[in-house]
Write a protein that holds these residues in place. Structure first.
Motif, mmCIF file in Angstrom:
data_model
loop_
_atom_site.group_PDB
_atom_site.id
_atom_site.type_symbol
_atom_site.label_atom_id
_atom_site.label_comp_id
_atom_site.label_asym_id
_atom_site.label_seq_id
_atom_site.Cartn_x
_atom_site.Cartn_y
_atom_site.Cartn_z
ATOM 1 N N PHE B 132 3.789 2.841 18.023
ATOM 2 C CA PHE B 132 3.876 3.934 17.048
ATOM 3 C C PHE B 132 3.299 5.186 17.678
ATOM 4 N N THR B 133 3.457 6.294 16.983
ATOM 5 C CA THR B 133 2.824 7.537 17.412
ATOM 6 C C THR B 133 2.440 8.344 16.181
ATOM 7 N N THR B 134 1.376 9.157 16.325
ATOM 8 C CA THR B 134 0.960 10.011 15.205
ATOM 9 C C THR B 134 1.556 11.400 15.316
ATOM 10 N N SER B 135 2.257 11.651 16.424
ATOM 11 C CA SER B 135 2.661 13.030 16.700
ATOM 12 C C SER B 135 3.666 13.554 15.681
ATOM 13 N N GLN B 136 4.355 12.674 15.031
ATOM 14 C CA GLN B 136 5.345 13.163 14.058
ATOM 15 C C GLN B 136 4.718 13.489 12.702
ATOM 16 N N GLU B 141 -1.045 14.786 6.481
ATOM 17 C CA GLU B 141 -0.434 13.498 6.142
ATOM 18 C C GLU B 141 -1.309 12.345 6.620
ATOM 19 N N LEU B 142 -1.873 12.525 7.812
ATOM 20 C CA LEU B 142 -2.748 11.478 8.348
ATOM 21 C C LEU B 142 -3.994 11.320 7.489
ATOM 22 N N LEU B 143 -4.508 12.462 7.006
ATOM 23 C CA LEU B 143 -5.661 12.407 6.104
ATOM 24 C C LEU B 143 -5.343 11.557 4.884
ATOM 25 N N GLY B 144 -4.132 11.799 4.354
ATOM 26 C CA GLY B 144 -3.703 11.037 3.184
ATOM 27 C C GLY B 144 -3.690 9.544 3.466
ATOM 28 N N LEU B 145 -3.236 9.186 4.676
ATOM 29 C CA LEU B 145 -3.191 7.767 5.040
ATOM 30 C C LEU B 145 -4.598 7.188 5.133
ATOM 31 N N ILE B 146 -5.493 7.952 5.776
ATOM 32 C CA ILE B 146 -6.870 7.459 5.940
ATOM 33 C C ILE B 146 -7.510 7.255 4.575
ATOM 34 N N GLN B 184 -13.249 -4.942 10.076
ATOM 35 C CA GLN B 184 -12.838 -3.839 9.205
ATOM 36 C C GLN B 184 -11.982 -2.837 9.978
ATOM 37 N N TYR B 185 -12.386 -2.636 11.227
ATOM 38 C CA TYR B 185 -11.611 -1.695 12.040
ATOM 39 C C TYR B 185 -10.222 -2.248 12.328
ATOM 40 N N ALA B 186 -10.187 -3.548 12.632
ATOM 41 C CA ALA B 186 -8.890 -4.166 12.906
ATOM 42 C C ALA B 186 -7.981 -4.065 11.687
ATOM 43 N N ARG B 187 -8.605 -4.264 10.558
ATOM 44 C CA ARG B 187 -7.826 -4.195 9.315
ATOM 45 C C ARG B 187 -7.311 -2.772 9.074
ATOM 46 N N ALA B 188 -8.198 -1.797 9.330
ATOM 47 C CA ALA B 188 -7.793 -0.397 9.147
ATOM 48 C C ALA B 188 -6.666 -0.045 10.098
ATOM 49 N N LYS B 189 -6.842 -0.503 11.340
ATOM 50 C CA LYS B 189 -5.852 -0.178 12.363
ATOM 51 C C LYS B 189 -4.498 -0.784 12.010
ATOM 52 N N GLN B 190 -4.569 -2.021 11.592
ATOM 53 C CA GLN B 190 -3.340 -2.725 11.234
ATOM 54 C C GLN B 190 -2.638 -2.027 10.073
ATOM 55 N N THR B 191 -3.435 -1.654 9.064
ATOM 56 C CA THR B 191 -2.855 -0.998 7.892
ATOM 57 C C THR B 191 -2.218 0.336 8.271
ATOM 58 N N LEU B 192 -2.940 1.086 9.063
ATOM 59 C CA LEU B 192 -2.424 2.397 9.451
ATOM 60 C C LEU B 192 -1.173 2.263 10.313
ATOM 61 N N MET B 195 1.622 1.535 8.140
ATOM 62 C CA MET B 195 2.058 2.732 7.408
ATOM 63 C C MET B 195 2.826 3.657 8.317
ATOM 64 N N LEU B 196 2.317 3.816 9.523
ATOM 65 C CA LEU B 196 2.925 4.760 10.452
ATOM 66 C C LEU B 196 4.280 4.275 10.951
ATOM 67 N N THR B 197 4.387 3.018 11.162
ATOM 68 C CA THR B 197 5.653 2.506 11.695
ATOM 69 C C THR B 197 6.649 2.191 10.595
ATOM 70 N N GLY B 198 6.246 2.424 9.359
ATOM 71 C CA GLY B 198 7.161 2.233 8.261
ATOM 72 C C GLY B 198 7.316 0.804 7.826
ATOM 73 N N LYS B 199 6.542 -0.099 8.466
ATOM 74 C CA LYS B 199 6.643 -1.486 8.051
ATOM 75 C C LYS B 199 6.060 -1.677 6.664
ATOM 76 N N GLN B 200 5.048 -0.879 6.431
ATOM 77 C CA GLN B 200 4.476 -0.936 5.087
ATOM 78 C C GLN B 200 4.574 0.462 4.518
ATOM 79 N N SER B 201 5.501 0.678 3.637
ATOM 80 C CA SER B 201 5.809 2.030 3.209
ATOM 81 C C SER B 201 4.732 2.629 2.332
ATOM 82 N N ALA B 202 4.171 1.850 1.469
ATOM 83 C CA ALA B 202 3.171 2.418 0.566
ATOM 84 C C ALA B 202 2.080 1.397 0.315
ATOM 85 N N VAL B 203 0.903 1.833 0.570
ATOM 86 C CA VAL B 203 -0.229 0.960 0.286
ATOM 87 C C VAL B 203 -1.126 1.708 -0.679
ATOM 88 N N THR B 204 -1.332 1.140 -1.784
ATOM 89 C CA THR B 204 -2.190 1.840 -2.743
ATOM 90 C C THR B 204 -3.635 1.455 -2.520
#
Lengths: 512, 209
Positions: B132-136, B141-146, B184-192, B195-204
């Motif tokens: 994945f990449t964050t450049s797009q 938007e990234l703040l929203g994801l965090i 916790q970091y692994a979980r955050a990384k995985q979630t992000l 989200m970034l790769t579109g595999k998980q479109s929305a996580v509330t």
């Protein structure tokens, strides 16, 4: 796409860091107002108090200066800007004192050229300068020079008459002539040159001299007294701002030279009793000479102190001290070096057998220095010479030490505090482990006593404390104090202890 | 070049000479010195200089904009009260960011302690960094994801990925174990990543908090 490939090569963390690098968002516009309100409500009162003290000091100094001054003019000398100073020197006389401005001018000189009507015959120059290495704001050195002038007052404008007329006026005790004024001016120049010795080029005192020269003629000739006040303040980055409160612990030793006053009358009374002498024996001069062979006391002490710094200079501290003092003294107690015992009725009584003490009488007669005078009197020399009083005691005190200190701070990290101290001690326990009368005193009279003393004692003293500021909160101290007991400790009925000693304390303090 | 003090018309506070903030362009050190002396104008200058950058930091740790503003406000109060402790041995902005981060951690500490730690091993299902990449995305938007991450994940992610703390340091800061920090970091990384790769479109965020 190529950019994406580059991104793929970056680590996950690096991408996120880069994404937020330099990012900015604006919070709500009135956030600063909220912060300002919160800051205002939590501004430290100590700072304000300290500022108040500072201004009180300034006003006090200013008041002292202005009290004698009716008109002042102000000259501000800048180290690097002599030209502006020259312009200001020619400015109109202002009713404000330069003393107020002086602390604003670190490493520079503020000159107060003050003048007032001179109703008396004095004229002088005052110069006051800080030690350049002081890190606290008070002026530390004052050089004052005042020259007496003749009793005549000065003309606002010198008379323009002929030399002859001037001379006659001078004879009449009237006005000074121009030449007299010039002489005074010359004298004043000399005085100022002498007084304003330039300590270094850095503090720019030197540059004041021409100013002073320029100011003189008008002032002298308009019957004014001139005062020059100049001093150097440490620059802001060199100033030492102490913390107001501290708590400290100290551990120290005190070496004293206790003077034990031997109360011979009490000793002799016991001596007489021990030898079954009569109670009314006249023993007044039995001991004629004493000398201390050696004496010392060594105390081991620990303190906890609480202190408050009133100003950057003045501090007060008080606390609790526990002290254990070991005291040892051996006296030479020369009973008699050379004495005619004929005057001592009790000895005559002994010889005549009126006192039932045949052993003692025999001992006297057998003494190698005994000389009978053949008329019911005798002479002995160095009788009982070897008798000693040896004392070894231990005292335990709880004390309340109080100290007032005045701080000198020639270095930023290292300061010195001049201390005045007073201490009240409560003797909580004491023991005389050995009390021994030797030689001619009967062996049965050896004492091993423990004496309970319920005495308060006071000592006053003074000294100096070196203080190393390790960091913002922690400081290390080493203090030396000389002290004197002002109320003696009554040890027992034979001796009175009057310690006078020197104590050395090493401690740490936490400033907050 | 230092100008003569008199010409600047400065004032004395607490025995120190303070240069007026409005007349000259202050260096950072001078600005700090003036702030330490409670010069309100200097404090405002410092605030204006750093508030936008620090607000982003605050937003990263906060759950909402309102929280972020509260954190920023508390942070600036702390900054001005503790600026005399700034040793000048590190960049000022780094020091300021640390204060904001610490304030945020304190702000959410109670809430974090109330949240049970869920560091199950299956959160270690990692996704390769290169997928994945964050450049797009822009940073908003990234703040929203965090902010959608679970609270503890959010804190650990910020501290590790962006601030650069090590897991042992984070463990100490958050009073958790080092293993928990890693999970916790692994979980955050995985979630992000999801989200970034579109595999998980929305996580509330409700799903995690």
């Amino acid at each position: 796409m190529s950019e994406m490939n580059k991104d793929f090569e970056k680590s996950f963390e690096a991408q996120w860091q880069e994404a937020f690098d330099g990012a900015e968002l604006s919070p709500r516009s009135d956030l600063w107002d909220s912060i300002e309100t919160q800051l205002a409500s939590s501004s430290p009162t100590v700072e304000g108090g300290r500022q108040g003290l500072f201004w009180f000091y300034i006003v006090f100094v200013w008041f002292l200066g202005i009290f004698f001054i009716q008109k002042t003019s102000r000259v501000v000398a800048e180290k690097n800007n002599f030209a502006s100073q020259t312009n200001k020197a020619q400015a109109t006389v202002l009713p404000t004192s330069a003393v107020l401005q002086t602390p604003n001018i670190p490493e520079n000189i503020s000159v107060q050229q003050a003048s007032r009507n001179a109703p008396t015959q004095t004229m002088g120059v005052q110069i006051r300068a800080n030690l350049p290495t002081q890190y606290l704001p008070t002026p530390a050195v004052e050089v004052h020079h005042r020259a007496n002038l003749p009793t005549q007052t000065y003309l606002p404008n010198p008379p323009q008459g002929t030399p002859k007329e001037e001379k006659e006026e001078g004879k009449q005790g009237g006005w000074f002539g121009r030449k007299a004024g010039e002489r005074i001016m010359k004298h004043m120049k000399k005085l100022i040159k002498k007084a304003i010795k330039t300590p270094s080029k850095e503090n720019a005192v030197e540059s004041l001299t021409p100013l002073a020269m320029r100011a003189l003629p008008a002032s002298v000739m308009s019957k004014r007294e001139i005062n020059y006040v100049a001093y150097v303040e440490p620059s802001k980055d060199k100033r030492y701002i102490p913390k107001p409160f501290w708590v400290g612990i100290q551990r120290g030793i005190a070496i004293a030279s206790p003077k034990l006053d031997i109360r011979y009358e009490a000793y002799l009374a016991d001596y007489a009793a021990a030898h079954q002498l009569q109670d009314n024996a006249d023993l007044t001069n039995f001991f004629t000479e004493t000398d201390d062979r050696y004496r010392y006391s060594l105390a081991n002490q620990a303190d906890i102190r609480f202190g408050y710094q009133f100003t950057p200079r003045w501090q007060f501290s008080a606390g609790l001290q526990y002290r254990v003092e070991f005291l040892e003294q051996t006296t030479n107690a020369f009973f008699v070096n050379y004495y005619d015992y004929s005057r001592h009725s009790f000895l005559i009584d002994i010889l005549e057998g009126n006192i039932e003490n045949p052993n003692f009488a025999q001992a006297v007669v057998n003494h190698p220095t005994y000389r009978s005078n053949g008329d019911n009197t005798f002479t002995m020399s160095q009788f009982n010479q070897q008798s000693l009083i040896h004392l070894s005691s231990q005292f335990e005190y709880i004390g309340i030490p109080m100290q007032v200190g005045y701080t000198l701070r020639p270095f930023r990290k290292l300061g010195f505090v001049l201390l005045g101290s007073a201490q009240v001690d409560k003797l909580i326990r004491s023991a005389t482990s050995s009390y021994e009368l030797r030689d001619d005193v009967a062996t049965t009279y050896k004492l091993n006593t423990a004496t309970k003393l319920s005495t308060w004692s006071w000592q006053i003293g003074g000294g100096i404390q070196a203080e190393y500021k390790y960091n913002e909160h922690w400081g290390l101290t080493v203090a030396g104090i000389a002290s004197q007991n002002i109320k003696p400790i009554k040890e027992n009925k034979y001796v009175i202890v009057r310690p006078r000693g020197l104590q050395v304390n090493v401690g740490a303090k936490y400033m907050f | 070049v230092l100008q003569p003090f008199g010409a600047l018309g400065g004032h004395v506070y607490n025995n120190r000479y303070i240069k007026p903030s409005q007349d000259v362009l202050m260096s950072e050190l001078e600005l700090i010195e003036a702030c330490i002396q409670h010069d309100r104008k200097a404090q405002k200058m410092l605030y204006e200089q750093y508030n936008r950058k620090l607000f982003v930091v605050s937003m990263r740790y906060a759950r909402s904009r309102a929280d972020a503003e509260d954190i920023l406000q508390d942070s600036f109060v702390k900054i001005f009260q503790n600026l005399d402790k700034f040793r000048n041995d590190c960049p000022l902005d780094g020091w300021l960011r640390r204060i904001v981060a610490n304030t945020a951690l304190k702000f959410y500490s109670r809430k974090m302690h109330q949240t049970p730690i869920d560091d199950i091993e299956n959160h270690y299902e990692t996704v390769s960094d290169t997928e994945f990449t964050t450049s797009q995305y822009n940073f908003k938007e990234l703040l929203g994801l965090i902010q959608q991450l679970p609270l503890r994940c959010q804190m650990v992610f910020n501290l590790y990925a962006i601030e650069g703390y090590q897991h042992n340091e984070i463990a100490e800061m958050l009073e958790i174990s080092e293993g928990t920090s890693k999970s916790q970091y692994a979980r955050a990384k995985q979630t992000l990543q999801k989200m970034l790769t579109g595999k998980q479109s929305a996580v509330t965020k409700e799903a995690y908090v």
